[in-house]
Design a protein around this motif. Structure first.
Motif, PDB file in Angstrom:
ATOM      1  N   ILE A   1       0.860  -1.188   0.000  1.00 10.45           N
ATOM      2  CA  ILE A   1       0.000   0.000   0.000  1.00 10.45           C
ATOM      3  C   ILE A   1       0.892   1.232   0.000  1.00 10.45           C
ATOM      4  CG2 ILE A   1      -1.770   1.281   1.257  1.00 10.45           C
ATOM      5  CD1 ILE A   1      -2.607  -1.472   2.479  1.00 10.45           C
ATOM      6  N   LEU A   2       0.668   2.100  -0.970  1.00 11.56           N
ATOM      7  CA  LEU A   2       1.416   3.342  -1.105  1.00 11.56           C
ATOM      8  C   LEU A   2       0.492   4.492  -0.721  1.00 11.56           C
ATOM      9  CD1 LEU A   2       3.813   5.048  -2.066  1.00 11.56           C
ATOM     10  CD2 LEU A   2       2.957   4.763  -4.412  1.00 11.56           C
ATOM     11  N   LEU A   3       0.796   5.107   0.416  1.00 12.10           N
ATOM     12  CA  LEU A   3      -0.001   6.238   0.901  1.00 12.10           C
ATOM     13  C   LEU A   3       0.743   7.520   0.577  1.00 12.10           C
ATOM     14  CD1 LEU A   3      -2.359   7.477   2.475  1.00 12.10           C
ATOM     15  CD2 LEU A   3      -1.027   7.099   4.565  1.00 12.10           C
ATOM     16  N   LEU A   4       0.232   8.252  -0.399  1.00 14.46           N
ATOM     17  CA  LEU A   4       0.888   9.479  -0.858  1.00 14.46           C
ATOM     18  C   LEU A   4       0.303  10.736  -0.246  1.00 14.46           C
ATOM     19  CD1 LEU A   4       0.956   8.705  -4.674  1.00 14.46           C
ATOM     20  CD2 LEU A   4       2.898   8.670  -3.105  1.00 14.46           C
ATOM     21  N   ASP A   5      -0.931  10.649   0.163  1.00 19.11           N
ATOM     22  CA  ASP A   5      -1.675  11.836   0.560  1.00 19.11           C
ATOM     23  C   ASP A   5      -1.656  12.017   2.070  1.00 19.11           C
ATOM     24  OD1 ASP A   5      -3.631  13.941  -0.468  1.00 19.11           O
ATOM     25  OD2 ASP A   5      -4.784  13.004   1.137  1.00 19.11           O
ATOM     26  N   GLY A   6      -1.623  13.251   2.516  1.00 19.68           N
ATOM     27  CA  GLY A   6      -1.618  13.569   3.934  1.00 19.68           C
ATOM     28  C   GLY A   6      -2.984  13.865   4.499  1.00 19.68           C
ATOM     29  N   GLY A   7      -4.033  13.422   3.813  1.00 18.50           N
ATOM     30  CA  GLY A   7      -5.390  13.638   4.297  1.00 18.50           C
ATOM     31  C   GLY A   7      -5.866  12.485   5.158  1.00 18.50           C
ATOM     32  N   TYR A   8      -6.695  12.796   6.139  1.00 18.92           N
ATOM     33  CA  TYR A   8      -7.208  11.795   7.068  1.00 18.92           C
ATOM     34  C   TYR A   8      -7.932  10.658   6.354  1.00 18.92           C
ATOM     35  CZ  TYR A   8     -10.151   9.547  10.509  1.00 18.92           C
ATOM     36  OH  TYR A   8     -10.781   8.605  11.278  1.00 18.92           O
TER      37      TYR A   8
ATOM     38  N   SER B   1       0.331 -10.835   3.698  1.00 22.72           N
ATOM     39  CA  SER B   1       1.448 -10.010   4.146  1.00 22.72           C
ATOM     40  C   SER B   1       1.220  -8.610   3.582  1.00 22.72           C
ATOM     41  CB  SER B   1       2.750 -10.608   3.620  1.00 22.72           C
ATOM     42  OG  SER B   1       3.817  -9.739   3.848  1.00 22.72           O
ATOM     43  N   VAL B   2       1.461  -7.582   4.403  1.00 23.59           N
ATOM     44  CA  VAL B   2       1.189  -6.209   3.962  1.00 23.59           C
ATOM     45  C   VAL B   2       2.392  -5.317   4.255  1.00 23.59           C
ATOM     46  CG1 VAL B   2      -0.313  -4.183   4.218  1.00 23.59           C
ATOM     47  CG2 VAL B   2      -1.293  -6.493   4.374  1.00 23.59           C
ATOM     48  N   VAL B   3       2.767  -4.532   3.239  1.00 24.94           N
ATOM     49  CA  VAL B   3       3.759  -3.470   3.379  1.00 24.94           C
ATOM     50  C   VAL B   3       3.013  -2.163   3.162  1.00 24.94           C
ATOM     51  CG1 VAL B   3       5.798  -2.378   2.387  1.00 24.94           C
ATOM     52  CG2 VAL B   3       5.659  -4.869   2.506  1.00 24.94           C
ATOM     53  N   LEU B   4       3.133  -1.228   4.097  1.00 22.88           N
ATOM     54  CA  LEU B   4       2.524   0.092   3.940  1.00 22.88           C
ATOM     55  C   LEU B   4       3.650   1.114   3.890  1.00 22.88           C
ATOM     56  CD1 LEU B   4      -0.630   1.445   5.638  1.00 22.88           C
ATOM     57  CD2 LEU B   4       1.359   2.884   5.371  1.00 22.88           C
ATOM     58  N   PHE B   5       3.754   1.798   2.760  1.00 29.53           N
ATOM     59  CA  PHE B   5       4.782   2.824   2.554  1.00 29.53           C
ATOM     60  C   PHE B   5       4.105   4.183   2.533  1.00 29.53           C
ATOM     61  CE2 PHE B   5       7.586   5.284  -0.462  1.00 29.53           C
ATOM     62  CZ  PHE B   5       8.700   5.336   0.360  1.00 29.53           C
ATOM     63  N   ALA B   6       4.405   5.008   3.524  1.00 26.58           N
ATOM     64  CA  ALA B   6       3.848   6.353   3.607  1.00 26.58           C
ATOM     65  C   ALA B   6       4.868   7.331   3.038  1.00 26.58           C
ATOM     66  CB  ALA B   6       3.518   6.703   5.047  1.00 26.58           C
ATOM     67  N   ALA B   7       4.439   8.104   2.056  1.00 29.74           N
ATOM     68  CA  ALA B   7       5.310   9.072   1.395  1.00 29.74           C
ATOM     69  C   ALA B   7       4.640  10.438   1.423  1.00 29.74           C
ATOM     70  CB  ALA B   7       5.581   8.633  -0.050  1.00 29.74           C
ATOM     71  N   GLY B   8       5.394  11.474   1.122  1.00 29.09           N
ATOM     72  CA  GLY B   8       4.840  12.818   1.127  1.00 29.09           C
ATOM     73  C   GLY B   8       4.152  13.101   2.447  1.00 29.09           C
ATOM     74  N   GLY B   9       3.002  13.753   2.380  1.00 23.63           N
ATOM     75  CA  GLY B   9       2.242  14.072   3.585  1.00 23.63           C
ATOM     76  C   GLY B   9       1.697  12.840   4.290  1.00 23.63           C
ATOM     77  N   GLY B  10       1.692  11.702   3.598  1.00 25.25           N
ATOM     78  CA  GLY B  10       1.217  10.463   4.197  1.00 25.25           C
ATOM     79  C   GLY B  10       2.037  10.004   5.388  1.00 25.25           C
ATOM     80  N   VAL B  11       3.280  10.499   5.517  1.00 23.38           N
ATOM     81  CA  VAL B  11       4.111  10.094   6.660  1.00 23.38           C
ATOM     82  C   VAL B  11       3.474  10.513   7.990  1.00 23.38           C
ATOM     83  CG1 VAL B  11       6.265  10.068   5.330  1.00 23.38           C
ATOM     84  CG2 VAL B  11       5.616  12.129   6.609  1.00 23.38           C
ATOM     85  N   GLN B  12       2.610  11.522   7.951  1.00 21.27           N
ATOM     86  CA  GLN B  12       1.918  11.951   9.168  1.00 21.27           C
ATOM     87  C   GLN B  12       1.120  10.799   9.784  1.00 21.27           C
ATOM     88  OE1 GLN B  12       2.202  14.849  10.673  1.00 21.27           O
ATOM     89  NE2 GLN B  12       3.017  16.209   9.125  1.00 21.27           N
TER      90      GLN B  12
ATOM     91  N   ARG C   1      -2.178  13.676  14.300  1.00 20.11           N
ATOM     92  CA  ARG C   1      -3.107  14.780  14.063  1.00 20.11           C
ATOM     93  C   ARG C   1      -2.571  15.830  13.092  1.00 20.11           C
ATOM     94  NH1 ARG C   1      -4.403  13.844  19.986  1.00 20.11           N
ATOM     95  NH2 ARG C   1      -2.327  14.680  20.121  1.00 20.11           N
ATOM     96  N   GLY C   2      -1.372  15.595  12.572  1.00 23.97           N
ATOM     97  CA  GLY C   2      -0.860  16.457  11.512  1.00 23.97           C
ATOM     98  C   GLY C   2      -1.508  16.155  10.174  1.00 23.97           C
ATOM     99  N   LEU C   3      -2.300  15.069  10.134  1.00 27.17           N
ATOM    100  CA  LEU C   3      -3.039  14.758   8.909  1.00 27.17           C
ATOM    101  C   LEU C   3      -4.092  15.838   8.653  1.00 27.17           C
ATOM    102  CD1 LEU C   3      -3.713  10.940   9.370  1.00 27.17           C
ATOM    103  CD2 LEU C   3      -2.269  11.975   7.601  1.00 27.17           C
ATOM    104  N   ARG C   4      -4.276  16.189   7.410  1.00 33.53           N
ATOM    105  CA  ARG C   4      -5.317  17.145   7.032  1.00 33.53           C
ATOM    106  C   ARG C   4      -6.688  16.555   7.408  1.00 33.53           C
ATOM    107  NH1 ARG C   4      -3.846  17.000   2.317  1.00 33.53           N
ATOM    108  NH2 ARG C   4      -5.456  15.696   1.427  1.00 33.53           N
ATOM    109  N   ASP C   5      -7.539  17.312   8.018  1.00 32.05           N
ATOM    110  CA  ASP C   5      -8.889  16.896   8.423  1.00 32.05           C
ATOM    111  C   ASP C   5      -8.890  15.792   9.482  1.00 32.05           C
ATOM    112  OD1 ASP C   5     -10.051  18.729   6.616  1.00 32.05           O
ATOM    113  OD2 ASP C   5      -9.918  17.277   4.977  1.00 32.05           O
ATOM    114  N   ALA C   6      -7.872  15.771  10.346  1.00 31.59           N
ATOM    115  CA  ALA C   6      -7.779  14.749  11.394  1.00 31.59           C
ATOM    116  C   ALA C   6      -8.984  14.768  12.321  1.00 31.59           C
ATOM    117  CB  ALA C   6      -6.493  14.938  12.197  1.00 31.59           C
ATOM    118  N   GLY C   7      -9.677  15.892  12.412  1.00 32.53           N
ATOM    119  CA  GLY C   7     -10.855  15.996  13.260  1.00 32.53           C
ATOM    120  C   GLY C   7     -11.988  15.075  12.848  1.00 32.53           C
ATOM    121  N   GLN C   8     -11.932  14.511  11.643  1.00 34.45           N
ATOM    122  CA  GLN C   8     -12.964  13.582  11.187  1.00 34.45           C
ATOM    123  C   GLN C   8     -12.995  12.304  12.023  1.00 34.45           C
ATOM    124  OE1 GLN C   8     -12.474  12.677   7.045  1.00 34.45           O
ATOM    125  NE2 GLN C   8     -13.072  14.712   6.371  1.00 34.45           N
TER     126      GLN C   8
END
Length: 136
Positions: free
Chosen positions: A18-25, A44-55, A62-69
């Motif tokens: 799984i490639l998470l590129l976006d920093g949105g909630y 088996s799962v590999v999750l790679f967070a890139a860009g804003g997705g590292v949040q 809570r640094g994710l955009r719209d974390a209040g959701q």
């Protein structure tokens, strides 16, 4: 070097990367839903967070955009971000955070969950070899 599943063999086609590129909630939450679901099915799962997705892999996500959701999710009976993250860690998901993404977000390795490895794109591509790739 070929990526190896926790059982010791080469990844099977049903294993996930799984490639998470976006920093949105919403996308980060769904990346965790997919990871937990795959792990629960014995994949088996590999999750790679890139860009804003590292949040999503930071201790304080809570640094994710719209974390209040997250409160709205909980109120509607949907698994919260913390619940999903705890499950991903407990089920031994291979968590990778992009080094460049950390720099982009001004995060240090120490800000991440203890089980997260900092890696570059080549490491993710190697780990993703032979797996089904999902991009969010």
């Amino acid at each position: 070097m070929t990526a190896v599943t926790p059982g010791g063999g080469a990844p099977a086609p049903e294993d996930l990367a799984i490639l998470l590129l976006d920093g949105g909630y919403e996308r980060a939450h769904y990346a965790l839903v997919l990871a937990v679901s795959g792990l629960a099915l014995g994949r088996s799962v590999v999750l790679f967070a890139a860009g804003g997705g590292v949040q999503a892999l930071a201790r304080d996500w809570r640094g994710l955009r719209d974390a209040g959701q997250d409160a709205q999710m909980a109120a509607r009976g949907v698994a919260t971000f913390e619940t999903l993250r705890d499950a991903v860690v407990e089920l031994d998901c291979d968590l990778l955070a992009c080094e460049a993404g950390l720099r982009l977000c001004g995060l240090r390795h120490e800000a991440l969950l203890a089980s997260v490895r900092v890696a570059g794109v080549p490491t993710f591509l190697d780990a993703a070899r032979g797996r089904q790739v999902i991009t969010l």
